[in-house]
Design a protein around this motif. Sequence first.
Motif, PDB file in Angstrom:
ATOM      1  N   VAL A 275       0.784  -1.027   0.019  1.00 45.48           N
ATOM      2  CA  VAL A 275      -0.343   0.281  -0.041  1.00 45.48           C
ATOM      3  C   VAL A 275       0.730   1.072  -0.140  1.00 45.48           C
ATOM      4  N   ILE A 276       0.299   2.018  -1.044  1.00 50.70           N
ATOM      5  CA  ILE A 276       1.120   3.682  -0.201  1.00 50.70           C
ATOM      6  C   ILE A 276       0.659   5.229   0.084  1.00 50.70           C
ATOM      7  N   ILE A 277       1.236   5.362   0.883  1.00 47.15           N
ATOM      8  CA  ILE A 277       0.151   6.430   0.926  1.00 47.15           C
ATOM      9  C   ILE A 277       1.198   7.768   0.703  1.00 47.15           C
ATOM     10  N   LEU A 278       0.692   8.405   0.655  1.00 46.46           N
ATOM     11  CA  LEU A 278       0.717  10.298   0.001  1.00 46.46           C
ATOM     12  C   LEU A 278       0.634  11.349   0.589  1.00 46.46           C
ATOM     13  N   ARG A 279       1.531  11.933   1.529  1.00 42.87           N
ATOM     14  CA  ARG A 279       1.433  12.754   2.174  1.00 42.87           C
ATOM     15  C   ARG A 279       1.978  14.014   1.915  1.00 42.87           C
TER      16      ARG A 279
ATOM     17  N   ALA B  46       0.400   8.266 -13.070  1.00 41.43           N
ATOM     18  CA  ALA B  46       1.468   7.299 -11.816  1.00 41.43           C
ATOM     19  C   ALA B  46       0.609   6.831 -11.047  1.00 41.43           C
ATOM     20  N   MET B  47      -0.063   7.863 -10.128  1.00 45.52           N
ATOM     21  CA  MET B  47      -1.133   7.214  -8.774  1.00 45.52           C
ATOM     22  C   MET B  47      -2.439   6.336 -10.272  1.00 45.52           C
ATOM     23  N   ARG B  48      -2.340   6.745 -11.129  1.00 46.96           N
ATOM     24  CA  ARG B  48      -4.003   5.530 -11.286  1.00 46.96           C
ATOM     25  C   ARG B  48      -3.493   4.395 -11.792  1.00 46.96           C
ATOM     26  N   LYS B  49      -1.824   4.013 -12.220  1.00 47.19           N
ATOM     27  CA  LYS B  49      -0.933   2.874 -12.933  1.00 47.19           C
ATOM     28  C   LYS B  49      -1.017   2.277 -11.659  1.00 47.19           C
ATOM     29  N   ALA B  50      -0.739   2.905 -10.840  1.00 51.29           N
ATOM     30  CA  ALA B  50       0.184   1.865  -9.749  1.00 51.29           C
ATOM     31  C   ALA B  50      -0.996   0.870  -9.541  1.00 51.29           C
ATOM     32  N   PRO B  51      -0.315  -0.572  -9.434  1.00 50.00           N
ATOM     33  CA  PRO B  51      -1.825  -1.425  -8.757  1.00 50.00           C
ATOM     34  C   PRO B  51      -1.937  -1.351  -6.938  1.00 50.00           C
ATOM     35  N   GLN B  52      -1.119  -0.874  -6.651  1.00 48.26           N
ATOM     36  CA  GLN B  52      -1.586  -0.551  -4.668  1.00 48.26           C
ATOM     37  C   GLN B  52      -2.530   0.491  -5.357  1.00 48.26           C
ATOM     38  N   PHE B  53      -3.760   0.227  -4.036  1.00 50.64           N
ATOM     39  CA  PHE B  53      -4.333   1.002  -3.455  1.00 50.64           C
ATOM     40  C   PHE B  53      -2.790   2.571  -2.817  1.00 50.64           C
ATOM     41  N   ILE B  54      -3.731   3.525  -3.338  1.00 54.19           N
ATOM     42  CA  ILE B  54      -3.016   4.957  -3.162  1.00 54.19           C
ATOM     43  C   ILE B  54      -3.920   5.502  -2.096  1.00 54.19           C
ATOM     44  N   ILE B  55      -3.447   5.585  -0.606  1.00 53.25           N
ATOM     45  CA  ILE B  55      -4.270   6.367   1.051  1.00 53.25           C
ATOM     46  C   ILE B  55      -3.442   7.984   1.270  1.00 53.25           C
ATOM     47  N   ALA B  56      -4.236   9.141   0.494  1.00 51.62           N
ATOM     48  CA  ALA B  56      -3.722  10.291   0.471  1.00 51.62           C
ATOM     49  C   ALA B  56      -4.418  10.680   2.413  1.00 51.62           C
ATOM     50  N   ARG B  57      -3.767  11.281   2.686  1.00 56.98           N
ATOM     51  CA  ARG B  57      -3.382  12.018   4.144  1.00 56.98           C
ATOM     52  C   ARG B  57      -3.690  13.440   3.987  1.00 56.98           C
TER      53      ARG B  57
ATOM     54  N   ALA C 283      -7.072  11.979  -6.828  1.00 61.63           N
ATOM     55  CA  ALA C 283      -6.339  10.793  -7.907  1.00 61.63           C
ATOM     56  C   ALA C 283      -5.885   9.641  -6.753  1.00 61.63           C
ATOM     57  N   ALA C 284      -6.192   9.709  -5.385  1.00 63.63           N
ATOM     58  CA  ALA C 284      -6.083   8.350  -4.857  1.00 63.63           C
ATOM     59  C   ALA C 284      -7.066   8.100  -4.538  1.00 63.63           C
ATOM     60  N   ASP C 285      -6.458   6.809  -4.062  1.00 63.41           N
ATOM     61  CA  ASP C 285      -7.602   5.971  -3.985  1.00 63.41           C
ATOM     62  C   ASP C 285      -8.955   5.736  -2.543  1.00 63.41           C
ATOM     63  N   TYR C 286      -7.872   6.534  -1.576  1.00 63.82           N
ATOM     64  CA  TYR C 286      -8.386   7.069  -0.403  1.00 63.82           C
ATOM     65  C   TYR C 286      -8.414   7.636   0.134  1.00 63.82           C
TER      66      TYR C 286
END
Length: 259
Positions: free
Chosen positions: A54-58, A96-107, A122-125
């Motif tokens: 999983v990826i967290i974007l902050r 890049a966010m759209r294509k990443a296979p992992q869910f991206i959580i934005a903080r 563009a984050a998934d959650y």
Amino acid sequence: MIEEIKEGYVKVEREHGIATIEFYHPQRNSLPGMMLEALAKDIHSEGLNRNTKVIILRSGGDRVFCSGASFDELAAIKNEEQGYKFFYGFAQVINAMRKAPQFIIARIQGKCVGGGVGLAAAADYAIAVDGSDVKLSELAIGIGPFVVGPAVERKVGVSAFSQLAIDAGMWRPADWARRKGLFAEVHSDVAGMDDSITRLSDSLTHSNPEAMRELKQNFWKGTEHWDELLKERAKISGRLILSDFSKNYIAKFKEKQLS
């Protein structure tokens, strides 16, 4: 890994299958071209990393998640090619966010402006704290939310997106963003937001990566043409930023900052 950028940084930290990508710029977490390039590269790299579940974007600091485009770089654009190159940086991050296979959580720990709204969309959650108001300010600058528009419209629908795009000076509160679907959750304080991010990211690390990958592909179905679409949108913004309207607005904005 940390990539130092003039007056800012993008860094990646990995722990227990969670990759946290953090960006920071002292000008309210605005995004110059080099930071956009670094963000796109790091998101793409984590997407390829089999150990990342999983990826967290902050972003660093508080009160402002991201204020969008760097006005210093907007002021320096002299021709359409330079304009396209800058705005294409936002397109690369979104793709890049759209294509990443992992869910991206934005903080979302603070306000989102322009491109910052695009990142949240563009984050998934997206998990936010109260006070994380949103605004698409592009029309006020003389352009429009062309590059981030598809991501925002996909999340909130045509009506809410058009409201944001048309009334470019109006802040919409975090609860409005939650009700429209931009934010999945809004918490009353940072501790509650971070607790929820920890809970969800830990849960996802114990989920089936193949199932999550298939889910994400389904969630983003119909966006396969965005590689070309966002290029065309970047060209529009790159052309409009050269208008006298935009140049005068940016000059007045920078004068106001110095006064």
